[in-house]
Design a protein around this motif. Structure first.
Motif, mmCIF file in Angstrom:
data_model
loop_
_atom_site.group_PDB
_atom_site.id
_atom_site.type_symbol
_atom_site.label_atom_id
_atom_site.label_comp_id
_atom_site.label_asym_id
_atom_site.label_seq_id
_atom_site.Cartn_x
_atom_site.Cartn_y
_atom_site.Cartn_z
ATOM 1 N N PHE A 162 0.850 -1.185 0.000
ATOM 2 C CA PHE A 162 0.000 0.000 0.000
ATOM 3 C C PHE A 162 0.893 1.245 0.000
ATOM 4 N N LYS A 163 0.364 2.314 -0.593
ATOM 5 C CA LYS A 163 1.028 3.630 -0.514
ATOM 6 C C LYS A 163 -0.027 4.662 -0.178
ATOM 7 N N ASP A 164 0.186 5.299 0.985
ATOM 8 C CA ASP A 164 -0.783 6.284 1.490
ATOM 9 C C ASP A 164 -2.178 5.676 1.562
ATOM 10 N N GLY A 165 -2.258 4.400 1.962
ATOM 11 C CA GLY A 165 -3.537 3.733 2.140
ATOM 12 C C GLY A 165 -4.135 3.132 0.894
ATOM 13 N N LEU A 166 -3.530 3.347 -0.271
ATOM 14 C CA LEU A 166 -4.073 2.814 -1.527
ATOM 15 C C LEU A 166 -3.271 1.588 -1.947
ATOM 16 N N LYS A 167 -3.968 0.517 -2.314
ATOM 17 C CA LYS A 167 -3.297 -0.710 -2.695
ATOM 18 C C LYS A 167 -2.567 -0.530 -4.016
ATOM 19 N N LEU A 168 -1.358 -1.066 -4.103
ATOM 20 C CA LEU A 168 -0.531 -0.922 -5.285
ATOM 21 C C LEU A 168 -0.695 -2.112 -6.217
ATOM 22 N N HIS A 169 -0.651 -1.826 -7.511
ATOM 23 C CA HIS A 169 -0.665 -2.856 -8.549
ATOM 24 C C HIS A 169 0.492 -2.588 -9.491
ATOM 25 N N GLU A 170 0.964 -3.612 -10.139
ATOM 26 C CA GLU A 170 2.147 -3.468 -10.980
ATOM 27 C C GLU A 170 1.828 -2.667 -12.229
ATOM 28 N N THR A 171 2.689 -1.673 -12.513
ATOM 29 C CA THR A 171 2.604 -0.852 -13.726
ATOM 30 C C THR A 171 4.017 -0.698 -14.269
ATOM 31 N N HIS A 172 4.149 0.148 -15.328
ATOM 32 C CA HIS A 172 5.486 0.365 -15.888
ATOM 33 C C HIS A 172 6.379 1.146 -14.944
ATOM 34 N N GLN A 173 5.792 1.814 -13.939
ATOM 35 C CA GLN A 173 6.597 2.556 -12.977
ATOM 36 C C GLN A 173 6.570 1.937 -11.584
ATOM 37 N N THR A 174 5.756 0.933 -11.371
ATOM 38 C CA THR A 174 5.678 0.245 -10.080
ATOM 39 C C THR A 174 5.910 -1.250 -10.315
ATOM 40 N N ILE A 175 7.001 -1.765 -9.768
ATOM 41 C CA ILE A 175 7.376 -3.165 -9.965
ATOM 42 C C ILE A 175 7.157 -3.935 -8.663
ATOM 43 N N LEU A 176 6.382 -5.026 -8.723
ATOM 44 C CA LEU A 176 6.118 -5.897 -7.567
ATOM 45 C C LEU A 176 6.633 -7.302 -7.884
ATOM 46 N N LYS A 177 7.590 -7.797 -7.084
ATOM 47 C CA LYS A 177 8.166 -9.110 -7.321
ATOM 48 C C LYS A 177 8.250 -9.902 -6.014
ATOM 49 N N SER A 178 8.145 -11.219 -6.135
ATOM 50 C CA SER A 178 8.290 -12.129 -4.984
ATOM 51 C C SER A 178 9.254 -13.242 -5.347
#
Length: 581
Positions: free
Chosen positions: A49-65
């Protein structure tokens, strides 16, 4: 205890998060911000989350596990990306404050290696070298200024892109004769460098300007031909006729009255070419040559016309009769409209009766006509017809309101209804003349005003006007400064502060800013702090202070002082007073 004493313990509950986020992460604009968390098991459901909003992967936001490790990366962060990042899995969570700091940009550095070459007549060659460690990624220009010795005022005389490192200054570029010194500086969007003065002084003499040029003349054989030229300064001149220098006397009358030179040729006979040269004491012949030519004609003359016959005004659709009288009945004449010879048509009747020459036409539009006799000077018969009004094509709204950064070019465009329509450009009511920085162009029906390098003084209201009908296309130009004030930084404290205090004391948290006009915001445990009866926010010069009156244990926590370009953290602990009884 009744006397206010307390005993405080910290409780840590072990959760499923093995490796937590850092308390804060600071990165510069344009960099990547990376967060890494490690959990107990591989197959746990996680959320960012960022500032209470859930994040999803975009070209500027990378989420990896990767098994137990989970990574979040913000690519190419901007200042507005600052905020609180939270990682949640099950009932456990960890948070980090992301602070994106503005990059520190400095004004350009002074040029070096300035030299002045004065070994040339009435000019100077100025050269310089950009600073070795100057920025190459930011567009910059060099500005050359001059100052007359004895004056305190510097005036801009030359600008160039950073790729050009020399300029030649000639005498024609200065307003008056004198000794001049020069200096150069560099400008980009972050500011202006200091000035570097050239080591020498050069004496410059402005060349003469032509106020009234020689005009071509057409005269009847045997008549006198008069020529004159007016200069901006009193100088010696020489007249040449068919490459032969003329002397005063006989058929030639030569006079000079201060800046005006006059030549009268009596009893002209044949076509001749006339040349006027200026002689300058400092460097010989003046480089500019001005020609004028005229020719003699057969002895065919036009009898004078009355003013009423020379200037006619008619209504649309009326039949118009134009006539003239020649000195010989056999003289052949031509009628021309806008330079094109007219031929008889159904609507146009050309007549010759003795010495009278006449043209009759039913006018469907307004136009100008004049006659020409072969081998004779032109005699104009100019009916004063108000031409069809010039109209402007609609200009898109976005073109009427323009904004530009300093030093960038600006182009204002409008279209008129006629190719030959003359327009005048105005800025804030004053007529605009072409200059080194302003170009006026006419191409077909298009009319352009080009500002090569916009300055703050170029902002205003521009008008393109045609004819006496006050038909206008209005433009509004806003020039934005390319100088960006550097962000406000926190001078003191340089590092985060850990503070301990006691209940009932007044607590002072203080920052010193790099600029007295800077603004700050205070936060406690991620909530913005406002003025109240208990908390005072004070601003004194460059100092910003948060004062807690009569502190209690609840006032402990994490305090943040934040500017537009920097952040400092205060970790405050408020404990009780213990009585030794």
């Amino acid at each position: 205890m009744p006397d206010g004493a307390k005993s405080i313990a910290e409780l840590s509950v072990k959760g499923t998060i093995v490796r937590k986020l850092p308390r804060k992460l600071e990165v510069l604009e344009g960099e990547n911000a990376a967060f890494c968390v490690e959990v107990e098991d591989d197959d746990m459901e996680v959320h960012w989350f960022k500032d209470g909003l859930k994040l999803h992967e975009t070209h500027q936001t990378i989420l990896k596990s990767f098994g137990k490790t989970h990574i979040l990366v913000f690519v190419n962060v901007a200042y507005q990306d600052s905020g609180v990042v939270t990682f949640v899995t099950g009932r456990s969570k960890t948070s980090s404050r992301l602070k994106v700091k503005a990059m520190r940009h400095c004004p350009p550095i002074c040029p070096v290696g300035v030299k002045m070459d004065v070994d040339r007549p009435n000019s100077a060659l100025l050269t310089w070298v950009p600073a070795p460690n100057s920025q190459t990624s930011t567009r910059s220009i060099f500005v050359l200024e001059r100052q007359e010795v004895g004056s305190q005022e510097w005036q801009k005389c030359f600008t160039s892109e950073s790729s050009s490192t020399s300029a030649e200054v000639a005498g024609d570029s200065v307003p008056c004769e004198g000794d001049y010194r020069f200096r150069v500086c560099c400008i980009n969007k972050y500011g202006r460098s200091g000035h570097v003065e050239f080591p020498k002084v050069v004496h410059l003499v402005p060349g003469p300007k032509i106020r009234s040029r020689l005009q071509e003349r057409e005269v009847v054989e045997g008549e006198d031909a008069r020529f004159f030229i007016e200069l901006s300064a009193t100088m010696v001149g020489t007249w040449f006729l068919n490459s032969t220098q003329l002397q005063h006397g006989g058929r030639y009358s030569i006079q000079q009255e201060q800046t005006q030179h006059t030549l009268v040729i009596h009893e002209t006979r044949v076509k001749i070419n006339l040349l006027f040269l200026l002689s300058l004491a400092c460097d010989g012949w003046f480089s500019c040559i001005y020609y004028a030519s005229f020719f003699a004609a057969a002895v065919v003359k036009f009898n004078p016309l009355s003013e009423l016959d020379r200037n006619k005004r008619v209504h649309m659709g009326d039949t118009v009769v134009l006539y003239c009288e020649v000195s010989h009945h056999f003289a052949k004449v031509f009628w021309l409209k806008d330079g094109q010879e007219l031929q008889p048509t159904e609507d146009l009747n050309i007549q010759s009766d003795g010495n009278m020459r006449r043209i009759l036409r039913y006018f469907k539009s307004w136009f100008h006509v004049h006659t020409r006799v072969p081998f004779s000077p032109a005699v104009n018969i100019l009916p004063v017809f108000p031409g069809a009004p010039v109209e402007f094509c609609p200009v898109p709204e976005e073109e009427l309101h323009k904004s530009s950064m300093e030093l960038d070019p600006v182009v204002l465009i409008c279209h008129v209804s006629k190719d030959d329509a003359e327009v005048v450009w105005y800025k804030d009511g004053f007529e605009i003349e072409p200059s080194d920085n302003i170009t006026l162009q006419a191409e077909g029906t298009m009319r352009r005003l080009i500002i090569r390098s916009a300055e703050a003084s170029d902002a205003g209201s521009y008008t393109c006007q045609a004819g006496n009908n006050s038909v206008e296309a209005n433009f509004t130009l806003l020039v934005l400064s390319t100088y960006t004030e550097p962000p406000v930084m926190i001078v003191e404290p340089k590092n985060d502060v850990v503070m301990k205090s006691y209940i009932s004391e007044d607590i002072h948290l203080q920052c010193e800013l790099s600029r007295s006009s800077g603004k700050v915001r205070w936060f406690k445990d991620e909530q913005e702090v406002e003025n109240s009866d208990k908390i005072q926010l004070i601003s004194e010069g460059p100092y910003r202070r948060l004062t807690i009156l009569c502190a209690s244990a609840e006032d402990g926590g994490e305090y943040v002082c934040e500017t537009d370009g920097d952040t400092v953290f205060f970790q405050l602990t408020v404990s009780g007073l213990y009585s030794l009884l």
